[in-house]
Design a protein around this motif. Structure first.
Motif, PDB file in Angstrom:
ATOM      1  N   ALA A 248       0.834  -1.211   0.000  1.00  0.00           N
ATOM      2  CA  ALA A 248       0.000   0.000   0.000  1.00  0.00           C
ATOM      3  C   ALA A 248       0.867   1.259   0.000  1.00  0.00           C
ATOM      4  CB  ALA A 248      -0.915  -0.010   1.224  1.00  0.00           C
ATOM      5  N   VAL A 249       1.947   1.232   0.788  1.00  0.00           N
ATOM      6  CA  VAL A 249       2.855   2.391   0.842  1.00  0.00           C
ATOM      7  C   VAL A 249       3.533   2.581  -0.512  1.00  0.00           C
ATOM      8  CG1 VAL A 249       5.000   3.290   1.873  1.00  0.00           C
ATOM      9  CG2 VAL A 249       3.255   2.256   3.329  1.00  0.00           C
ATOM     10  N   ASP A 250       3.968   1.462  -1.120  1.00  0.00           N
ATOM     11  CA  ASP A 250       4.663   1.543  -2.414  1.00  0.00           C
ATOM     12  C   ASP A 250       3.727   2.065  -3.508  1.00  0.00           C
ATOM     13  OD1 ASP A 250       7.041   1.145  -3.978  1.00  0.00           O
ATOM     14  OD2 ASP A 250       6.049  -0.572  -4.905  1.00  0.00           O
ATOM     15  N   ALA A 251       2.457   1.673  -3.426  1.00  0.00           N
ATOM     16  CA  ALA A 251       1.484   2.152  -4.421  1.00  0.00           C
ATOM     17  C   ALA A 251       1.222   3.648  -4.240  1.00  0.00           C
ATOM     18  CB  ALA A 251       0.182   1.363  -4.282  1.00  0.00           C
ATOM     19  N   ALA A 252       1.151   4.080  -2.985  1.00  0.00           N
ATOM     20  CA  ALA A 252       0.854   5.495  -2.704  1.00  0.00           C
ATOM     21  C   ALA A 252       2.075   6.385  -2.930  1.00  0.00           C
ATOM     22  CB  ALA A 252       0.365   5.644  -1.269  1.00  0.00           C
ATOM     23  N   LYS A 253       3.260   5.860  -2.606  1.00  0.00           N
ATOM     24  CA  LYS A 253       4.487   6.656  -2.734  1.00  0.00           C
ATOM     25  C   LYS A 253       5.559   5.814  -3.430  1.00  0.00           C
ATOM     26  CE  LYS A 253       5.289   9.564   0.758  1.00  0.00           C
ATOM     27  NZ  LYS A 253       5.529  10.155   2.099  1.00  0.00           N
ATOM     28  N   PRO A 254       5.486   5.696  -4.759  1.00  0.00           N
ATOM     29  CA  PRO A 254       6.460   4.856  -5.482  1.00  0.00           C
ATOM     30  C   PRO A 254       7.901   5.316  -5.214  1.00  0.00           C
ATOM     31  CG  PRO A 254       4.675   5.549  -6.930  1.00  0.00           C
ATOM     32  CD  PRO A 254       4.519   6.329  -5.659  1.00  0.00           C
ATOM     33  N   GLY A 255       8.774   4.343  -4.991  1.00  0.00           N
ATOM     34  CA  GLY A 255      10.189   4.661  -4.764  1.00  0.00           C
ATOM     35  C   GLY A 255      10.527   4.997  -3.328  1.00  0.00           C
ATOM     36  N   PHE A 256       9.505   5.061  -2.459  1.00  0.00           N
ATOM     37  CA  PHE A 256       9.725   5.461  -1.063  1.00  0.00           C
ATOM     38  C   PHE A 256      10.445   4.370  -0.265  1.00  0.00           C
ATOM     39  CE2 PHE A 256       8.124   6.591   3.286  1.00  0.00           C
ATOM     40  CZ  PHE A 256       8.587   7.896   3.314  1.00  0.00           C
ATOM     41  N   LEU A 257      10.317   3.112  -0.719  1.00  0.00           N
ATOM     42  CA  LEU A 257      10.857   1.985   0.054  1.00  0.00           C
ATOM     43  C   LEU A 257      12.239   1.549  -0.417  1.00  0.00           C
ATOM     44  CD1 LEU A 257       7.566  -0.124   0.300  1.00  0.00           C
ATOM     45  CD2 LEU A 257       8.530   1.414   2.014  1.00  0.00           C
ATOM     46  N   ILE A 258      12.800   2.263  -1.410  1.00  0.00           N
ATOM     47  CA  ILE A 258      14.173   1.972  -1.852  1.00  0.00           C
ATOM     48  C   ILE A 258      14.998   3.257  -1.784  1.00  0.00           C
ATOM     49  CG2 ILE A 258      13.534   0.045  -3.361  1.00  0.00           C
ATOM     50  CD1 ILE A 258      13.771   2.005  -5.734  1.00  0.00           C
ATOM     51  N   PHE A 259      16.319   3.094  -1.830  1.00  0.00           N
ATOM     52  CA  PHE A 259      17.189   4.273  -1.780  1.00  0.00           C
ATOM     53  C   PHE A 259      17.058   5.056  -3.084  1.00  0.00           C
ATOM     54  CE2 PHE A 259      19.108   1.362   1.263  1.00  0.00           C
ATOM     55  CZ  PHE A 259      19.293   2.200   2.346  1.00  0.00           C
ATOM     56  N   PRO A 260      16.914   6.386  -2.996  1.00  0.00           N
ATOM     57  CA  PRO A 260      16.770   7.186  -4.221  1.00  0.00           C
ATOM     58  C   PRO A 260      18.072   7.226  -5.023  1.00  0.00           C
ATOM     59  CG  PRO A 260      16.939   8.605  -2.297  1.00  0.00           C
ATOM     60  CD  PRO A 260      16.875   7.203  -1.780  1.00  0.00           C
ATOM     61  N   ALA A 261      17.975   7.631  -6.290  1.00  0.00           N
ATOM     62  CA  ALA A 261      19.166   7.694  -7.149  1.00  0.00           C
ATOM     63  C   ALA A 261      20.077   8.845  -6.732  1.00  0.00           C
ATOM     64  CB  ALA A 261      18.741   7.859  -8.604  1.00  0.00           C
ATOM     65  N   GLU A 262      19.495   9.901  -6.171  1.00  0.00           N
ATOM     66  CA  GLU A 262      20.295  11.051  -5.730  1.00  0.00           C
ATOM     67  C   GLU A 262      19.867  11.477  -4.328  1.00  0.00           C
ATOM     68  OE1 GLU A 262      20.280  14.295  -8.462  1.00  0.00           O
ATOM     69  OE2 GLU A 262      21.142  13.118 -10.088  1.00  0.00           O
ATOM     70  N   GLY A 263      20.772  12.155  -3.624  1.00  0.00           N
ATOM     71  CA  GLY A 263      20.466  12.588  -2.256  1.00  0.00           C
ATOM     72  C   GLY A 263      20.853  11.497  -1.275  1.00  0.00           C
ATOM     73  N   MET A 264      19.860  10.955  -0.562  1.00  0.00           N
ATOM     74  CA  MET A 264      20.147   9.869   0.391  1.00  0.00           C
ATOM     75  C   MET A 264      20.234   8.546  -0.371  1.00  0.00           C
ATOM     76  SD  MET A 264      17.904  10.971   3.672  1.00  0.00           S
ATOM     77  CE  MET A 264      18.660  11.907   4.988  1.00  0.00           C
ATOM     78  N   SER A 265      21.225   8.485  -1.258  1.00  0.00           N
ATOM     79  CA  SER A 265      21.370   7.358  -2.180  1.00  0.00           C
ATOM     80  C   SER A 265      22.214   6.247  -1.547  1.00  0.00           C
ATOM     81  CB  SER A 265      22.040   7.854  -3.454  1.00  0.00           C
ATOM     82  OG  SER A 265      23.347   8.311  -3.136  1.00  0.00           O
ATOM     83  N   ILE A 266      22.583   5.273  -2.357  1.00  0.00           N
ATOM     84  CA  ILE A 266      23.411   4.160  -1.867  1.00  0.00           C
ATOM     85  C   ILE A 266      24.747   4.674  -1.326  1.00  0.00           C
ATOM     86  CG2 ILE A 266      24.644   2.062  -2.545  1.00  0.00           C
ATOM     87  CD1 ILE A 266      21.746   1.504  -2.594  1.00  0.00           C
TER      88      ILE A 266
END
Lengths: 66, 496
Positions: free
Chosen positions: B215-233
């Protein structure tokens, strides 16, 4: 480098090095997004690895009997 | 009377009773007060080390980060586990040296290893600068938790006053013994509360943990993985490594190491402590559950997600139990921080300027400093202030600057001299202050670099400068040290 030092380096390699290759949501494992499961798996493995390191030290007479 | 309020007061009274009772049958001299007479076994060391991790951050910040930032919150799980791995090799030599030389504070270690009381003053200053905002954070958290859990019947100001008074009393009377015994009840409470919330809430609102994440992933796609920029890997990896290095550099954590009865205690605990870290996973589950159930919490309000969701879901008596666990997460680390700051100032700052003081007198001064420090923290807790927020942001980076000098001191003869150690720590600390105040990142310094380098935690730069300066000053002053030591030996005078 002793075996126990190599074992001690494993959690660092697995947890930090591995995340770059598993940064995705699917497949869900144990209900968790895959990247979170990966980190949780390494937390558990860290515990087991440190048990092994303790055992190795115990055979040297330095570790704690567990 | 509100049942939540009754439960909160019962647990406050119980922790105060345990804290005071802990000194029974002990001659509370400096060594007993600060390091428990070096007699703590695996269980107490486990509780003290774990107790210092499960602070108000566990309750408010952990769920708050999951709620507002998503995947970057995972870094907490990683760094704590890896810090325990490092502790297997780091803590035993520190403990052995401390026991042999009867050291009671972190600064003592640096003073003794580098034969430099002045270095001890620098280390104490860095430690206290990092501790005070951390202590204020605990008290602020205490005020929020008690006020929210009592449904506003106790104002945050009153809650802070009561909490600070309780901590001050049992720290003055029982020292680390009080912290250890209240940690027992705290860890039992927090274990059951956190696991219960982390499982019940996702099942109650979504029917399970995976449906909640979906449900969280559907509402906020990409929220559950590290972003490509900023707080990235690359942010994740660099931040985890920096916090692993800084983990045992907090003066209160370092000091608790001295209280172990033998070095095997640390090795044994490295097996169990990583598993204990998994409690944070359940805190994250609560934060993720709250995203769609109590939406709209902005900025720092995200830290209230656990309490707001609990109040929406449970009867007041359950909220009282949750609040009581939260209250204890402020009291135990708060007591350790308070005792450590008082010890550092008494033993490694005042004692340097009044060298004739006996250990008994230093002990009295340390206990006398406890209410003084409490009042200072109380002032900052109630008045807020931007400077404190800045200091808090710097806290971890500040104590991490002690790591290279500690590492180089572990061989029988330190690899760098006291001038190098002093200069390295000082330059590292100044760099941390500059990058925090000026809000500098690697990206702002070098905008042309690729994203994965720009996202590296800027604390890495401070650490690199620290090591480079330390090495350079060591080389430049190597001859000075040799001649200085010879001259001091000839005159039988102390070295700086």
């Amino acid at each position: 480098m002793k075996v126990k030092h190599a074992l001690g380096a494993l959690p660092f390699i697995g947890m930090l090095g591995g995340v770059a290759f598993v940064n995705r949501v699917e497949p869900y494992v144990l209900g968790m997004p895959f990247v979170l499961f990966w980190i949780v798996m390494w937390v558990v493995l860290t515990s087991l690895i440190m048990l092994a390191v303790n055992k190795l030290d115990q055979s040297d007479g330095k570790g704690e009997k567990l | 009377m509100n049942p939540a309020l009754v439960i909160l007061f019962l647990f406050l009274a119980l922790s105060l009773y345990l804290g005071i009772r802990a000194q029974r049958g002990k001659d509370m001299n400096m060594e007993q007060w600060t390091v428990g007479g070096r007699g703590f076994g695996s269980v107490f060391i486990f509780l003290l080390v774990a107790g210092e991790i499960y602070t108000t951050f566990t309750f408010l910040g952990g769920s708050g980060w999951a709620y507002s930032k998503g995947a970057p919150a995972y870094y907490v799980l990683a760094y704590i586990s890896l810090a325990y791995v490092l502790s297997y090799w780091l803590l035993p030599p520190i403990w052995r040296y401390a026991k042999e030389h009867r050291l009671v504070s972190q600064s003592d270690f640096f003073v003794s290893k580098y034969n430099s009381p002045v270095l001890g003053i620098l280390v104490s200053t860095v430690g206290v600068l990092a501790i005070i905002p951390y202590l204020v954070l605990q008290f602020k958290g205490l005020g929020i938790i008690v006020s929210e859990a009592s449904y506003g019947m106790i104002a945050p100001t009153a809650a802070v006053w009561i909490g600070v008074l309780a901590v001050t009393i049992y720290v003055m009377i029982s020292g680390i013994h009080g912290s250890a015994w209240t940690a027992v009840i705290k860890d039992i409470m927090i274990f059951f509360v956190v696991v219960f919330l982390g499982l019940f809430l996702p099942y109650h609102y979504y029917g399970g943990i995976q449906p909640m994440f979906e449900a969280v992933d559907a509402a906020k796609p990409g929220f559950l993985i590290f972003p490509a920029e900023g707080m990235s890997i690359s942010w994740f990896v660099s931040t985890v490594l920096l916090t692993v290095f800084g983990f045992y550099m907090w003066p209160h954590t370092f000091g608790s190491v001295f209280s172990a009865k033998n070095e095997k205690v640390f090795r044994k605990n490295t097996v169990v402590l990583p598993l204990y870290t998994l409690m944070l996973l359940f805190v994250f589950f609560v934060g993720f559950t709250a995203i769609l159930q109590v939406p709209g919490l902005q900025g720092a309000e995200g830290d209230l997600s656990l309490l707001r969701l609990s109040m929406r879901t449970f009867d007041p008596w359950v909220v009282g139990l949750i609040g009581a666990a939260g209250l204890l997460t402020a009291l135990v680390p708060g007591s350790m921080l308070l005792m450590t700051a008082a010890t550092l100032l008494a033993k490694n700052v005042i004692h340097v300027f009044v060298p004739a003081s006996s250990e008994e007198r230093i002990g009295r001064i340390a206990k006398g400093l406890v209410p003084v420090l409490s009042l200072i923290c109380l002032y900052y807790t109630l008045s807020g202030g931007e400077a404190l927020v800045t200091l808090l942001l710097m806290g971890y980076s500040l104590v991490t600057q002690l790591f290279p000098a500690l590492l180089f001191s572990l061989p029988a003869r330190p690899l760098v001299n006291k001038y190098g150690a002093f200069a390295g720590i000082a330059c590292g600390v100044l760099t941390v202050v500059y990058v925090t105040v000026a809000e500098v990142t690697i990206g702002t310094l070098f905008p042309a670099l690729p994203a994965f380098i720009k996202d590296i935690n800027v604390g890495v730069i401070a650490l690199l400068i620290n090591v480079a300066v330390m090495g350079a000053v060591h080389v430049l002053t190597a001859r000075l040290t040799a001649s200085g030591t010879r001259a001091a030996a000839a005159e039988k005078s102390p070295t700086i």
